[in-house]
Design a protein around this motif. Structure first.
Motif, short mmCIF file in Angstrom:
data_model
loop_
_atom_site.label_atom_id
_atom_site.label_comp_id
_atom_site.label_asym_id
_atom_site.label_seq_id
_atom_site.Cartn_x
_atom_site.Cartn_y
_atom_site.Cartn_z
N VAL A 294 0.85 -1.20 0.00
CA VAL A 294 0.00 0.00 0.00
C VAL A 294 0.88 1.25 0.00
CG1 VAL A 294 -1.68 1.36 1.31
CG2 VAL A 294 -1.96 -1.12 1.11
N ARG A 295 0.75 2.06 -1.05
CA ARG A 295 1.54 3.28 -1.17
C ARG A 295 0.67 4.53 -1.24
NH1 ARG A 295 6.87 2.14 -2.75
NH2 ARG A 295 7.43 0.23 -1.64
N ALA A 296 -0.65 4.37 -1.34
CA ALA A 296 -1.57 5.50 -1.35
C ALA A 296 -2.96 4.98 -1.00
CB ALA A 296 -1.59 6.22 -2.70
N VAL A 297 -3.84 5.89 -0.60
CA VAL A 297 -5.20 5.53 -0.20
C VAL A 297 -6.19 6.42 -0.92
CG1 VAL A 297 -6.81 5.29 1.75
CG2 VAL A 297 -4.35 4.89 2.10
N LEU A 298 -7.29 5.83 -1.36
CA LEU A 298 -8.43 6.57 -1.90
C LEU A 298 -9.64 6.25 -1.04
CD1 LEU A 298 -10.06 8.20 -4.03
CD2 LEU A 298 -10.26 6.06 -5.33
N VAL A 299 -10.30 7.29 -0.53
CA VAL A 299 -11.53 7.12 0.24
C VAL A 299 -12.67 7.71 -0.58
CG1 VAL A 299 -12.75 7.55 2.41
CG2 VAL A 299 -10.25 7.31 2.40
N ARG A 300 -13.69 6.89 -0.86
CA ARG A 300 -14.80 7.37 -1.67
C ARG A 300 -16.09 6.72 -1.20
NH1 ARG A 300 -16.90 3.98 -5.57
NH2 ARG A 300 -15.71 2.10 -6.12
N SER A 301 -17.19 7.13 -1.82
CA SER A 301 -18.49 6.60 -1.49
C SER A 301 -19.11 5.90 -2.68
CB SER A 301 -19.42 7.74 -1.04
OG SER A 301 -20.76 7.31 -0.97
N ALA A 302 -19.93 4.89 -2.40
CA ALA A 302 -20.72 4.24 -3.45
C ALA A 302 -22.18 4.66 -3.36
CB ALA A 302 -20.61 2.72 -3.31
N VAL A 303 -22.51 5.56 -2.42
CA VAL A 303 -23.88 6.02 -2.23
C VAL A 303 -24.08 7.32 -2.98
CG1 VAL A 303 -25.62 6.75 -0.56
CG2 VAL A 303 -24.03 4.91 0.02
N PRO A 304 -24.93 7.37 -3.98
CA PRO A 304 -25.12 8.59 -4.76
C PRO A 304 -25.53 9.77 -3.88
CG PRO A 304 -26.17 6.72 -5.85
CD PRO A 304 -25.77 6.25 -4.48
N GLY A 305 -24.85 10.90 -4.10
CA GLY A 305 -25.21 12.12 -3.40
C GLY A 305 -24.58 12.30 -2.04
N TYR A 306 -23.83 11.30 -1.57
CA TYR A 306 -23.24 11.37 -0.23
C TYR A 306 -21.81 10.85 -0.24
CZ TYR A 306 -27.92 12.16 1.69
OH TYR A 306 -29.16 12.68 1.97
N PHE A 307 -20.92 11.63 0.38
CA PHE A 307 -19.63 11.09 0.80
C PHE A 307 -19.87 10.42 2.14
CE2 PHE A 307 -15.58 11.60 3.14
CZ PHE A 307 -14.75 10.85 2.32
N ALA A 308 -20.27 11.20 3.12
CA ALA A 308 -20.77 10.69 4.40
C ALA A 308 -21.47 11.83 5.10
CB ALA A 308 -19.64 10.14 5.27
N ALA A 309 -22.65 11.55 5.60
CA ALA A 309 -23.49 12.61 6.17
C ALA A 309 -23.24 12.85 7.65
CB ALA A 309 -24.96 12.29 5.93
N GLY A 310 -22.28 12.17 8.23
CA GLY A 310 -21.96 12.42 9.62
C GLY A 310 -22.37 11.29 10.52
N ALA A 311 -22.45 11.60 11.81
CA ALA A 311 -22.74 10.57 12.80
C ALA A 311 -24.15 10.03 12.63
CB ALA A 311 -22.57 11.15 14.21
N ASP A 312 -24.34 8.85 13.17
CA ASP A 312 -25.66 8.22 13.18
C ASP A 312 -26.45 8.82 14.34
OD1 ASP A 312 -27.86 6.52 13.50
OD2 ASP A 312 -26.77 4.80 12.69
N ILE A 313 -27.33 9.79 14.04
CA ILE A 313 -28.02 10.54 15.09
C ILE A 313 -28.91 9.61 15.91
CG2 ILE A 313 -29.50 12.51 15.58
CD1 ILE A 313 -26.80 13.21 14.33
N LYS A 314 -29.55 8.64 15.28
CA LYS A 314 -30.40 7.70 16.03
C LYS A 314 -29.57 6.93 17.05
CE LYS A 314 -33.99 6.98 12.52
NZ LYS A 314 -34.67 5.98 11.64
N GLN A 315 -28.38 6.51 16.64
CA GLN A 315 -27.51 5.81 17.58
C GLN A 315 -27.08 6.74 18.70
OE1 GLN A 315 -23.94 4.04 15.88
NE2 GLN A 315 -22.94 3.93 17.86
N MET A 316 -26.72 7.98 18.36
CA MET A 316 -26.27 8.93 19.36
C MET A 316 -27.35 9.20 20.40
SD MET A 316 -24.20 11.62 16.94
CE MET A 316 -24.19 12.86 18.21
N GLY A 317 -28.61 9.16 19.97
CA GLY A 317 -29.71 9.43 20.88
C GLY A 317 -29.87 8.39 21.97
#
Length: 257
Positions: A50-73
């Motif tokens: 491993v000499r480099a990293v790519l972080v991406r999403s497979a979910v259209p319209g989202y990279f990541a929307a943040g924490a799971d609010i339901k779990q946090m509650g």
């Protein structure tokens, strides 16, 4: 790694690039499945290939929307602290690594999603992407490095503006503010993958040293200059500079390890 974790975070290596793909519809919320998956994926930074990293999403319209609010509650103080530490672990490992990483932001990167992107070495986004740290709207603050990294990336004023108001900005403004390093009009994943492969094909000791020197620039100027001076000599004595110099003189491509 559990089946659920494997399904929401995929990690593969090709051309020395570790590609980490988030796939937890509808928004890649950073609950336990993604956090556990990220932890397992980032552990592969230690792999020799491993000499480099790519972080991406497979979910259209989202990279990541943040924490799971339901779990946090459902969390009390101690369990929230455990969640914070679990999320911080892969992000800190990514940020501390001398293996360069690229975040391909295509859509929303909010809260912990932006914190994940900021843990990467470089960030690419489209004009239509959206980034922000809206935690103040929940009576919270960014807790996975957001207050620290946004300040270092974009400066105190920008960090305070975005975090105190909780406002989001599009990719164009994020690029202007310095949060995003490259603005891509076309396929951001394709360009980010090409960038990661280019980094992976470079001299690994030189790439790691550049990242370390740039990080050192955040501290004392004299100490940073001294560190840079030591590193440039180390590229001769321990790195791949002899091969790079010889290849240049011989008019050939260098052969990196």
């Amino acid at each position: 790694m559990s089946t659920d974790t494997a399904a929401v975070v995929r990690a593969t290596v090709e051309d020395r690039v570790l590609e980490i793909v988030l796939d937890r519809p509808p928004a890649n919320a950073l609950g336990a499945p993604i956090v556990d998956g990220l932890t397992a994926a980032v552990a592969r930074l230690a792999d020799d290939d491993v000499r480099a990293v790519l972080v991406r999403s497979a979910v259209p319209g989202y990279f990541a929307a943040g924490a799971d609010i339901k779990q946090m509650g459902t969390l009390d103080g101690p369990s929230f602290a455990a969640y914070r530490d679990a999320l911080r672990h892969p992000l800190e490992a990514l940020a501390a690594s001398r293996v360069p990483s690229v975040a391909a932001i295509d859509g929303l990167a909010l809260g912990g999603g932006l914190e994940l992107a900021m843990a990467c070495t470089l960030r690419l986004a489209t004009p239509a992407s959206t980034v922000g740290l809206p935690e103040v709207k929940l009576g919270l603050i960014p807790g996975a490095g957001g207050t620290q990294r946004l300040t270092r990336v974009a400066g105190r004023g920008v960090a305070l503006d975005l975090m105190l108001t909780g406002r989001s900005v599009d990719g164009t403004e994020a690029h202007r503010l310095g949060i995003v390093d490259r603005l891509v009009d076309g396929d951001v994943v394709t360009e980010a993958r090409a960038l990661a492969r280019g980094l992976a094909a470079s001299s690994a000791p030189a790439v790691a040293s550049i990242i370390a020197c740039v990080d050192a620039a955040a501290g004392d100027v004299a100490a940073g200059m001294a560190f840079e001076g030591e590193e440039v000599v180390r590229m001769i004595t321990e790195g791949e500079a002899p091969e790079g110099i010889a290849a240049f003189l011989e008019k050939r491509r260098p052969v990196w390890a």
